[in-house]
Design a protein around this motif. Sequence first.
Motif, PDB file in Angstrom:
ATOM      1  N   ARG A 114      92.590 -60.700 -10.867  1.00 36.95           N
ATOM      2  CA  ARG A 114      92.469 -62.137 -10.634  1.00 36.95           C
ATOM      3  C   ARG A 114      93.863 -62.763 -10.680  1.00 36.95           C
ATOM      4  O   ARG A 114      94.607 -62.569 -11.648  1.00 36.95           O
ATOM      5  CB  ARG A 114      91.545 -62.766 -11.679  1.00 36.95           C
ATOM      6  CG  ARG A 114      90.094 -62.309 -11.549  1.00 36.95           C
ATOM      7  CD  ARG A 114      89.203 -62.878 -12.636  1.00 36.95           C
ATOM      8  NE  ARG A 114      89.474 -62.280 -13.932  1.00 36.95           N
ATOM      9  CZ  ARG A 114      88.526 -61.832 -14.765  1.00 36.95           C
ATOM     10  NH1 ARG A 114      87.247 -61.921 -14.425  1.00 36.95           N
ATOM     11  NH2 ARG A 114      88.845 -61.313 -15.925  1.00 36.95           N
ATOM     12  N   PHE A 115      94.187 -63.505  -9.618  1.00 35.40           N
ATOM     13  CA  PHE A 115      95.511 -64.109  -9.491  1.00 35.40           C
ATOM     14  C   PHE A 115      95.388 -65.627  -9.522  1.00 35.40           C
ATOM     15  O   PHE A 115      94.686 -66.223  -8.695  1.00 35.40           O
ATOM     16  CB  PHE A 115      96.162 -63.695  -8.170  1.00 35.40           C
ATOM     17  CG  PHE A 115      96.456 -62.227  -8.068  1.00 35.40           C
ATOM     18  CD1 PHE A 115      97.685 -61.715  -8.444  1.00 35.40           C
ATOM     19  CD2 PHE A 115      95.487 -61.351  -7.593  1.00 35.40           C
ATOM     20  CE1 PHE A 115      97.951 -60.359  -8.345  1.00 35.40           C
ATOM     21  CE2 PHE A 115      95.746 -60.001  -7.487  1.00 35.40           C
ATOM     22  CZ  PHE A 115      96.986 -59.496  -7.865  1.00 35.40           C
ATOM     23  N   TYR A 125     101.919 -58.991  -2.936  1.00 37.29           N
ATOM     24  CA  TYR A 125     101.068 -58.066  -3.680  1.00 37.29           C
ATOM     25  C   TYR A 125     100.807 -56.829  -2.835  1.00 37.29           C
ATOM     26  O   TYR A 125     100.334 -56.929  -1.693  1.00 37.29           O
ATOM     27  CB  TYR A 125      99.753 -58.753  -4.037  1.00 37.29           C
ATOM     28  CG  TYR A 125      98.743 -57.860  -4.715  1.00 37.29           C
ATOM     29  CD1 TYR A 125      99.017 -57.276  -5.939  1.00 37.29           C
ATOM     30  CD2 TYR A 125      97.501 -57.619  -4.132  1.00 37.29           C
ATOM     31  CE1 TYR A 125      98.080 -56.467  -6.562  1.00 37.29           C
ATOM     32  CE2 TYR A 125      96.556 -56.819  -4.751  1.00 37.29           C
ATOM     33  CZ  TYR A 125      96.860 -56.248  -5.969  1.00 37.29           C
ATOM     34  OH  TYR A 125      95.931 -55.443  -6.579  1.00 37.29           O
ATOM     35  N   THR A 145      89.295 -58.368  -5.864  1.00 35.57           N
ATOM     36  CA  THR A 145      90.457 -59.244  -5.974  1.00 35.57           C
ATOM     37  C   THR A 145      90.026 -60.698  -5.818  1.00 35.57           C
ATOM     38  O   THR A 145      89.317 -61.044  -4.873  1.00 35.57           O
ATOM     39  CB  THR A 145      91.504 -58.912  -4.886  1.00 35.57           C
ATOM     40  OG1 THR A 145      91.817 -57.519  -4.930  1.00 35.57           O
ATOM     41  CG2 THR A 145      92.771 -59.716  -5.095  1.00 35.57           C
ATOM     42  N   VAL A 147      91.722 -64.596  -5.711  1.00 38.82           N
ATOM     43  CA  VAL A 147      92.995 -65.295  -5.549  1.00 38.82           C
ATOM     44  C   VAL A 147      92.741 -66.798  -5.582  1.00 38.82           C
ATOM     45  O   VAL A 147      91.899 -67.314  -4.837  1.00 38.82           O
ATOM     46  CB  VAL A 147      93.671 -64.909  -4.218  1.00 38.82           C
ATOM     47  CG1 VAL A 147      94.986 -65.665  -4.041  1.00 38.82           C
ATOM     48  CG2 VAL A 147      93.900 -63.400  -4.144  1.00 38.82           C
ATOM     49  N   MET A 155     100.528 -66.298  -0.868  1.00 39.36           N
ATOM     50  CA  MET A 155     100.146 -64.953  -1.312  1.00 39.36           C
ATOM     51  C   MET A 155     100.150 -64.039  -0.097  1.00 39.36           C
ATOM     52  O   MET A 155      99.412 -64.253   0.872  1.00 39.36           O
ATOM     53  CB  MET A 155      98.757 -64.972  -1.945  1.00 39.36           C
ATOM     54  CG  MET A 155      98.300 -63.633  -2.490  1.00 39.36           C
ATOM     55  SD  MET A 155      98.929 -63.347  -4.149  1.00 39.36           S
ATOM     56  CE  MET A 155      97.886 -61.989  -4.694  1.00 39.36           C
ATOM     57  N   THR A 172      87.317 -59.089  -1.630  1.00 41.72           N
ATOM     58  CA  THR A 172      88.387 -60.039  -1.900  1.00 41.72           C
ATOM     59  C   THR A 172      87.895 -61.455  -1.648  1.00 41.72           C
ATOM     60  O   THR A 172      87.308 -61.737  -0.598  1.00 41.72           O
ATOM     61  CB  THR A 172      89.610 -59.759  -1.001  1.00 41.72           C
ATOM     62  OG1 THR A 172      90.068 -58.428  -1.220  1.00 41.72           O
ATOM     63  CG2 THR A 172      90.739 -60.735  -1.300  1.00 41.72           C
ATOM     64  N   ALA A 174      89.191 -65.690  -1.972  1.00 39.96           N
ATOM     65  CA  ALA A 174      90.364 -66.542  -2.144  1.00 39.96           C
ATOM     66  C   ALA A 174      89.987 -67.995  -1.923  1.00 39.96           C
ATOM     67  O   ALA A 174      89.170 -68.310  -1.048  1.00 39.96           O
ATOM     68  CB  ALA A 174      91.471 -66.135  -1.179  1.00 39.96           C
ATOM     69  N   LEU A 182      97.652 -67.817   2.794  1.00 43.57           N
ATOM     70  CA  LEU A 182      97.249 -66.454   2.469  1.00 43.57           C
ATOM     71  C   LEU A 182      97.472 -65.562   3.689  1.00 43.57           C
ATOM     72  O   LEU A 182      97.012 -65.875   4.786  1.00 43.57           O
ATOM     73  CB  LEU A 182      95.771 -66.408   2.068  1.00 43.57           C
ATOM     74  CG  LEU A 182      95.175 -65.016   1.836  1.00 43.57           C
ATOM     75  CD1 LEU A 182      95.766 -64.373   0.579  1.00 43.57           C
ATOM     76  CD2 LEU A 182      93.652 -65.066   1.731  1.00 43.57           C
TER      77      LEU A 182
END
Length: 305
Positions: A114-115, A125, A145, A147, A155, A172, A174, A182
């Motif tokens: 987790r970002f 990344y 993932t 984001v 990112m 993923t 985001a 992104l």
Amino acid sequence: MNEIQKRLIAEVADLHDVPMGAYNFRANGKLAGRNTTANIDIQTKTEGSGIDIRIKDNTRNESVHIPVVLSDSGYKEVVYNDFYIGENCDVVIVAGCGIDNCGNQDSQHDGIHRFYVGKNSKVKYVEKHFGSGTGTGKRILNPGTEVYLQDNSVMEMEMVQIKGVDNTNRQTTAKLNKGAKLVVRERLLTHGNQQAVSGYTVTLDGEGSTADIVSRSVAKEKSYQKFEVKLTGNNRCSGHTECDSIIMDEGKILAIPSLEANNIDAALIHEAAIGKIAGEQLIKLMTLGLTEHEAEEHIINGFLK
């Protein structure tokens, strides 16, 4: 770490020695090495399995390496790693997992990252997956993932899996705030009876936010791939997704795009192409002295660069 584990580290993180900067090495569920810096702190979670990485405001030109290796057949784990990146940062984070399975039991690593990226920060990344070993047990990797990009943050994600992983399910998500960006570049190769699923769910909430997601893949022999992406635009924003795949032998590929515009100024685009290697490409390379197999490998390697 033993020689097998060192080889796996080299494959997934391009490391042949201890890196400069912050790092956390994990081998068969145990800490194998850690270093922090004045600006980057790494702490083991007090509850559950995983680490917290905290990067101070204004940290620039620094890196974090957090590779994971499994060399014990039958070992399975779920790890949660949280990254807290401050404002005005410019950092590189290198993750990835390598599994060497020489036994008859399945080995599996599920890594949840987790970002939380602060305002005006940029993160590159890199996540690589690799499998090896002569055993009949499967090598299974399921990365997740999340984001969260604050205003004007960026990112860039490089997601690579090109050898030896029997099953993977990469999911993923985001969420982008105002002016956030992104960029995802995915490269994937499957062969044998391998199966790979990639899913991306991206929500463009902020005005001026952008997303660009490109997947390039090759499915050989009897392998199966599924690429599913959903872009949702809730503001003036722009989003682009692209799936470009080569299918060979008895491989199967499924691409499922979804675009949802909830604002008159949301501009969303999807492109998809699935096909075999063109015959004229093979003939041209074979006239230069390559065998058909060598020509195919040359085309595939160039395609996945």
